[in-house]
Scaffold this motif. Structure first.
Motif, PDB file in Angstrom:
ATOM      1  N   ARG A  71       2.212   1.670  -3.511  1.00 26.18           N
ATOM      2  CA  ARG A  71       1.173   2.145  -4.424  1.00 26.18           C
ATOM      3  C   ARG A  71       0.857   3.613  -4.177  1.00 26.18           C
ATOM      4  N   LEU A  72       0.897   4.053  -2.919  1.00 26.66           N
ATOM      5  CA  LEU A  72       0.646   5.462  -2.618  1.00 26.66           C
ATOM      6  C   LEU A  72       1.749   6.329  -3.205  1.00 26.66           C
ATOM      7  N   PHE A  94      -4.298  10.519  -4.655  1.00 24.64           N
ATOM      8  CA  PHE A  94      -4.406   9.128  -5.076  1.00 24.64           C
ATOM      9  C   PHE A  94      -5.794   8.862  -5.637  1.00 24.64           C
ATOM     10  N   GLU A 127       1.120   6.531  -6.974  1.00 27.52           N
ATOM     11  CA  GLU A 127      -0.104   7.212  -7.384  1.00 27.52           C
ATOM     12  C   GLU A 127      -0.036   8.714  -7.176  1.00 27.52           C
ATOM     13  N   ALA A 158       0.840  -1.200   0.000  1.00 25.98           N
ATOM     14  CA  ALA A 158       0.000   0.000   0.000  1.00 25.98           C
ATOM     15  C   ALA A 158       0.874   1.250   0.000  1.00 25.98           C
ATOM     16  N   TRP A 160      -4.870  -2.441  -1.323  1.00 33.95           N
ATOM     17  CA  TRP A 160      -3.850  -3.034  -0.464  1.00 33.95           C
ATOM     18  C   TRP A 160      -4.100  -2.680   0.997  1.00 33.95           C
ATOM     19  N   PHE A 202      -3.878   1.603  -3.890  1.00 34.02           N
ATOM     20  CA  PHE A 202      -3.576   1.931  -2.499  1.00 34.02           C
ATOM     21  C   PHE A 202      -4.686   1.467  -1.565  1.00 34.02           C
TER      22      PHE A 202
END
Length: 130
Positions: free
Chosen positions: A32-33, A41, A36, A29, A50, A47
């Motif tokens: 992904r943050l 985001f 993004e 996560a 996850w 994010f």
């Protein structure tokens, strides 16, 4: 009718791996943050997915203990003690616990945390060029 020992052993092994899997989901996560774009985001991006799986896996052992305390029928099969009596999953459980404790928590998590933190500082410094 009792659940066969092989199913209880596999369920116990999966319940033992729920907490380390949640740790991995939270690390994903964070990655992904970062990809993004920080505060902007996407609402349906990776994010939040996850983050959901990390929270779900982290709360699974607590929910199973709560169901047992509330005396829900069949909830005793969700305990993490399912794999302790099975000899054929003891080796897998030992190896996975050693891998998680010694390699993931000891080596991978600090490196990923440091790389995400240093990436954050580098990314912030790009905005403050004078």
């Amino acid at each position: 009718m009792h659940t066969p020992l092989v199913f209880r052993a596999i369920l116990g092994l999966l319940m033992d791996l729920a907490i380390p899997a949640s740790l991995g989901a939270f690390v994903m996560a964070g990655m992904r943050l970062r990809s993004e774009g920080g505060m902007n985001f996407e609402a349906s991006g990776g994010f939040l997915k996850w983050l959901f799986w990390g929270c779900f896996l982290l709360s699974l052992p607590g929910i199973s203990h709560w169901l047992i305390n509330e005396s829900v029928p069949g909830a005793s099969q969700l305990t993490m003690a399912g794999a302790t009596g099975a000899q054929y999953t003891a080796g897998i459980e030992r190896v996975t616990n050693d891998f998680v404790n010694n390699f993931l928590v000891g080596h991978v998590v600090p490196v990923v945390a440091a790389s995400l933190d240093s990436y954050r500082f580098i990314h912030k410094s790009e905005y403050f060029n004078i």
